[in-house]
Design an enzyme around this catalytic site. Sequence first.
Site, PDB file in Angstrom:
ATOM      1  N   SER A 131       0.844  -1.260  -0.060  1.00 12.69           N
ATOM      2  CA  SER A 131      -0.026  -0.071  -0.125  1.00 12.69           C
ATOM      3  C   SER A 131       1.038   1.250  -0.094  1.00 12.69           C
ATOM      4  O   SER A 131       1.777   1.304  -0.653  1.00 12.69           O
ATOM      5  CB  SER A 131      -1.106  -0.066   1.173  1.00 12.69           C
ATOM      6  OG  SER A 131      -2.029   1.066   1.075  1.00 12.69           O
ATOM      7  N   HIS A 160      -2.487  -0.863  -3.487  1.00  9.43           N
ATOM      8  CA  HIS A 160      -3.720  -0.094  -3.230  1.00  9.43           C
ATOM      9  C   HIS A 160      -3.398   1.057  -4.191  1.00  9.43           C
ATOM     10  O   HIS A 160      -2.465   1.893  -3.889  1.00  9.43           O
ATOM     11  CB  HIS A 160      -3.976   0.428  -1.731  1.00  9.43           C
ATOM     12  CG  HIS A 160      -4.023  -0.647  -1.140  1.00  9.43           C
ATOM     13  ND1 HIS A 160      -3.612  -1.024   0.466  1.00  9.43           N
ATOM     14  CD2 HIS A 160      -4.758  -2.031  -1.249  1.00  9.43           C
ATOM     15  CE1 HIS A 160      -4.138  -2.093   0.612  1.00  9.43           C
ATOM     16  NE2 HIS A 160      -4.657  -3.052   0.041  1.00  9.43           N
ATOM     17  N   ASP A 217      -4.459  -4.691   5.670  1.00 17.24           N
ATOM     18  CA  ASP A 217      -4.868  -5.747   4.426  1.00 17.24           C
ATOM     19  C   ASP A 217      -3.779  -6.593   4.395  1.00 17.24           C
ATOM     20  O   ASP A 217      -2.714  -6.669   4.478  1.00 17.24           O
ATOM     21  CB  ASP A 217      -5.139  -4.900   3.468  1.00 17.24           C
ATOM     22  CG  ASP A 217      -5.595  -5.570   2.090  1.00 17.24           C
ATOM     23  OD1 ASP A 217      -6.473  -6.684   2.359  1.00 17.24           O
ATOM     24  OD2 ASP A 217      -5.429  -5.363   1.047  1.00 17.24           O
TER      25      ASP A 217
END
Length: 210
Positions: A28, A55, A148
């Site tokens: 991310s 992401h 995540d």
Amino acid sequence: MIQMAENAKNHPPHFNNAAFDIVAIAASAGGVTALVKVLSTLPAKFPAAIAIVQHLAPQHRSFMAEILGRRTVLAVKQAQEGDCLTPGTAYVAPPNHHLLVNGDSTLSLSQSELVHFLRPSADLLFESIATIYKDRAIAIVLTGTGSDGAMGVEAIKKMGGTIIVQEVKTAEFSGMPSAAIQTGNVDFILPLDAISSTLVTLVMGNVEID
């Protein structure tokens, strides 16, 4: 007999000269730099496929595949519905789509609901490869905020797969690596510079690299 047929569908063909068939990578915030570091030193003959969830802003076109492709000898492409996993190729989840692997080694894209406010979700990718590839799957969690990937790490470990997590002190953002480590299911906690060489050793063993 029905159960046997279902099992057969969930055992995709193994790639030659590879101890693992797929490497799934989650990142991310700070992920572009980390992904370049990992991919840039993998050899052209790397015999496993790679699936990447980074992401991204959902409303903008992504140039992630082009950026990564300029920094590695591997083939890099934005994943498309129906792509068939190929050794030495990295598939990047497109913005605002979950990336999933099917039992026949093809990829699916989904705009199903957000998972922990995210789409794409590393957890969904990891869980799909855990089901299909079992002990021939590697998951890598790199820098990022949030958690995540942690649930997916547990799924992969439960099915016999291998987990690599970026060492927190070398991560630009510690949330995702910390959450993965806290599951207690991590096999390797490595500084960013050591992840690529470890990956080569795990996947290729003692195969000579030209």
